[in-house]
Design an enzyme around this catalytic site. Structure first.
Site, short mmCIF file in Angstrom:
data_model
loop_
_atom_site.label_atom_id
_atom_site.label_comp_id
_atom_site.label_asym_id
_atom_site.label_seq_id
_atom_site.Cartn_x
_atom_site.Cartn_y
_atom_site.Cartn_z
N GLY A 1 0.81 -1.21 0.00
CA GLY A 1 0.00 0.00 0.00
C GLY A 1 0.85 1.26 0.00
N ASP A 2 1.93 1.25 0.76
CA ASP A 2 2.86 2.38 0.78
C ASP A 2 3.47 2.58 -0.61
OD1 ASP A 2 2.35 2.21 3.54
OD2 ASP A 2 4.11 0.93 3.83
#
Length: 303
Positions: free
Chosen positions: A251-252
């Site tokens: 997600g990052d």
């Protein structure tokens, strides 16, 4: 410049073993130590993709210095505030063939004086900068830390990206963040009901926009991603095929990929492609996404 803040970074001590048996001695098959924290991950991927980035936040002790050493090895610029007491936390992640167990440290206490140092750093940001707020807030800081920062910067024209969950995300919406990135499960938690269809997710994004969010990027793991733009346009992208190896940091990486695409092109569809390619590249690898991996997946996504 793209700045990230990691309020509660950690050294992740990751061990792999065939089977975990409590109450006795276990011997590892693999082990490694990685500097962690959502903002740190975003900065590493940004640098891997050729973007200028500076990692901000708080570190302490020898564990904090190891995070700095690792960031330096990636070529990431940092301007962490060195705490006078305590240690940057260590998170122990035990990965066995049949289960995974995590023990997360609490982290050091950040004093008000040290917090003021961060505010001084943020005062120097301009409308040419992007600030990415990602991850949790340690118990020694105000729970509305993101709101405090966004209120302080409200009139400076800075693009602010928020990647957080539940109240930490919803409470910043009145400050009109440039981009928020919930995943489909986090959206269901925010609204307290299952959101099972694309239409459900888009409607939820519109609701968050009515509360102040500009662009809403929704990640859906293997089902790809949806971007609901500030003007209401909906963009979609499938996830490229691949084998999931490690979802930590995916997600990052999507946030880093999206902002890379946006900085390079200003085109939202292209930005979404960069986001899904970077997120997938990290998920399909033991390490965070690199530019060759992302470029290869980009070709597959675009056909």
């Amino acid at each position: 410049m793209i700045y990230t803040i990691t309020f509660n970074p950690a050294l992740d001590y990751i061990v792999r073993l065939d089977h975990l048996k409590t109450g006795t001695i276990n011997r590892t098959e693999q082990e490694y130590i990685l500097g962690g924290g959502k903002g740190i991950n975003v900065s590493i991927v940004l640098k891997n993709l050729g973007m200028d980035t500076t990692a901000l936040g708080f570190i302490a002790g020898f564990t904090g210095q190891e995070i700095v050493r690792q960031l330096n090895s990636f070529g990431v610029r940092e301007n962490f505030i060195r705490l006078r007491e305590g240690l940057t936390r260590i998170n122990v992640k035990v990965k066995a063939s049949d289960e995974e167990t995590e023990i997360n440290g609490r982290g050091p206490i950040v004093s008000n004086f040290e917090l003021q140092e961060l505010y001084t750093q943020l005062n120097s940001l301009t409308a040419d900068d992007t600030l990415i707020l990602a991850g949790s807030i340690p118990s020694s800081l105000p729970s509305n830390m993101y709101e405090i920062i966004m209120e302080r910067l409200a009139n400076k024209g800075i693009r602010i990206v928020v990647d957080a969950t539940k109240d930490l995300l919803t409470r910043v919406l009145p400050y009109k963040p440039f981009l928020i990135k919930p995943n489909n499960h986090e959206l269901s938690e925010i609204f307290g009901i299952p959101l099972n269809t694309t239409e459900d997710l888009i409607n939820a994004a519109h609701t968050l926009q009515s509360r102040g969010a500009q662009h809403v990027l929704i990640s859906m793991a293997g089902d790809g991603a949806i971007l609901v733009a500030a003007n209401g346009t909906v963009y979609t992208s499938p996830a490229p095929s691949g084998t999931l190896i490690n979802s930590v940091g995916a997600g990052d990486s999507m946030v880093a990929g999206f902002m890379t695409g946006y900085t390079k092109t200003g085109d939202l569809q292209e930005s979404l492609y960069w986001g899904i390619a970077a997120g997938s590249a990290s998920a399909y690898s033991e390490n965070l996404a690199t530019l060759p991996e992302v470029e290869k997946l980009l070709k597959g996504i675009k056909g």
